[in-house]
Enzyme design. Structure first.
Site, mmCIF file in Angstrom:
data_model
loop_
_atom_site.group_PDB
_atom_site.id
_atom_site.type_symbol
_atom_site.label_atom_id
_atom_site.label_comp_id
_atom_site.label_asym_id
_atom_site.label_seq_id
_atom_site.Cartn_x
_atom_site.Cartn_y
_atom_site.Cartn_z
ATOM 1 N N LYS A 118 48.932 59.036 51.214
ATOM 2 C CA LYS A 118 48.847 60.181 50.106
ATOM 3 C C LYS A 118 47.879 59.601 48.889
ATOM 4 C CE LYS A 118 53.268 62.312 51.153
ATOM 5 N NZ LYS A 118 54.561 62.767 50.652
ATOM 6 N N TYR A 158 53.346 71.880 54.103
ATOM 7 C CA TYR A 158 54.521 71.742 53.278
ATOM 8 C C TYR A 158 55.322 73.039 53.260
ATOM 9 C CZ TYR A 158 54.280 66.561 52.179
ATOM 10 O OH TYR A 158 54.079 65.190 52.368
ATOM 11 N N ASN A 209 54.690 59.316 46.383
ATOM 12 C CA ASN A 209 55.450 58.418 47.087
ATOM 13 C C ASN A 209 54.591 57.650 48.107
ATOM 14 O OD1 ASN A 209 55.660 60.692 48.757
ATOM 15 N ND2 ASN A 209 57.808 60.769 48.940
ATOM 16 N N HIS A 248 53.774 59.599 54.099
ATOM 17 C CA HIS A 248 54.656 60.704 54.940
ATOM 18 C C HIS A 248 54.700 60.431 56.298
ATOM 19 C CE1 HIS A 248 55.643 64.709 56.864
ATOM 20 N NE2 HIS A 248 54.548 64.221 57.662
HETATM 21 P P1 ATP Z 1 57.397 63.602 53.537
HETATM 22 O O1 ATP Z 1 57.726 65.031 54.058
HETATM 23 O O2 ATP Z 1 56.256 63.801 52.671
HETATM 24 O O3 ATP Z 1 57.339 62.508 54.621
HETATM 25 P P2 ATP Z 1 60.376 63.036 52.997
HETATM 26 O O4 ATP Z 1 60.534 63.711 54.469
HETATM 27 O O5 ATP Z 1 60.785 61.822 52.678
HETATM 28 O O6 ATP Z 1 58.629 63.015 52.542
HETATM 29 P P3 ATP Z 1 60.773 65.790 52.082
HETATM 30 O O7 ATP Z 1 62.031 66.344 51.478
HETATM 31 O O8 ATP Z 1 60.095 66.392 53.334
HETATM 32 O O9 ATP Z 1 60.705 64.121 51.882
HETATM 33 O O10 ATP Z 1 59.809 66.415 50.882
HETATM 34 C C1 ATP Z 1 58.350 66.370 50.773
HETATM 35 C C2 ATP Z 1 57.722 65.796 49.646
HETATM 36 O O11 ATP Z 1 57.817 66.582 48.499
HETATM 37 C C3 ATP Z 1 58.084 64.244 49.427
HETATM 38 O O12 ATP Z 1 57.356 63.157 50.029
HETATM 39 C C4 ATP Z 1 57.833 64.142 47.784
HETATM 40 O O13 ATP Z 1 56.404 63.864 47.885
HETATM 41 C C5 ATP Z 1 57.922 65.710 47.455
HETATM 42 N N1 ATP Z 1 59.286 65.777 46.989
HETATM 43 C C6 ATP Z 1 60.627 65.728 47.625
HETATM 44 N N2 ATP Z 1 61.485 65.746 46.598
HETATM 45 C C7 ATP Z 1 61.199 65.879 45.626
HETATM 46 C C8 ATP Z 1 61.860 66.047 44.381
HETATM 47 N N3 ATP Z 1 63.141 66.327 44.349
HETATM 48 N N4 ATP Z 1 60.949 66.070 43.499
HETATM 49 C C9 ATP Z 1 59.619 66.175 43.348
HETATM 50 N N5 ATP Z 1 59.163 65.830 44.524
HETATM 51 C C10 ATP Z 1 59.780 65.838 45.628
HETATM 52 MG MG MG Z 2 59.729 65.627 55.090
#
Ligand code: ATP
Ligand code: MG
Length: 140
Positions: free
Chosen positions: A9, A49, A112, A115
């Site tokens: 990212k 997303y 973070n 992904h």
């Molecule tokens: P990714 O899908 O990016 O691999 P993930 O599966 O661990 O991450 P998801 O729940 O799918 O987490 O959320 C997608 C992305 O949205 C996260 O990687 C993060 O960048 C953002 N995100 C998720 N939860 C939060 C939150 N509570 N506050 C802010 N940003 C968030």
């Molecule tokens: Mg995810």
């Protein structure tokens, strides 16, 4: 062998962590089956997303994902989806285990670093979202 979709990212790109993250991925035994950089349009980020479109963090997430070109990869390994989720660590880098990519390279729950697909269905959808068959560079 199983495939998963990995993204490096914009926060990690800005911090010049791409090489270190790819090295960790290779050292962990994943094969890079396809790779490219792409500058997501807002519409592409929203499509990728889409499951999060009603979440309060959605607008920030979309803005963040369009800050710089991202690196997208198809990774192959036995049990790749779960193993790559383990290598990434928890969504919130503060909660991620030591030695994970998010613990070592990420800043915040939104910024973070990486992904990874979270299921077979999402891996299939996400790989098709970014790659055509002709973009594969290694047999999986
Ligand atoms: P990714 O899908 O990016 O691999 P993930 O599966 O661990 O991450 P998801 O729940 O799918 O987490 O959320 C997608 C992305 O949205 C996260 O990687 C993060 O960048 C953002 N995100 C998720 N939860 C939060 C939150 N509570 N506050 C802010 N940003 C968030
Ligand atoms: Mg995810």
């Amino acid at each position: 062998m199983q495939e998963t979709l990995a993204i490096i990212k914009p926060d990690a790109v800005k911090k010049k962590s791409v090489g270190k993250i790819i090295d960790r991925i290779l050292q962990a035994g994943f094969i890079v089956v396809a790779a490219k950089t792409i500058n997501l349009t807002q519409a592409q980020a929203e499509g990728f997303y889409a499951v999060h479109r009603d979440k309060p963090f959605f607008a920030n997430l979309i803005r963040f994902m369009c800050e710089t070109p991202i690196w997208v990869m198809i990774l192959s390994k036995e049990n790749a989806i779960e193993e790559y989720r383990e290598l990434m660590g928890s969504t919130d880098p503060q909660e991620a285990a030591s030695g994970t990519l998010r613990r070592d390279f990420a800043e915040t729950i939104t910024r973070n670093a990486v992904h990874g697909s979270d299921s077979r269905d999402s891996a299939y959808r996400e790989i098709a979202f970014f790659f055509s068959e002709s973009e594969r560079i290694a047999a999986s």
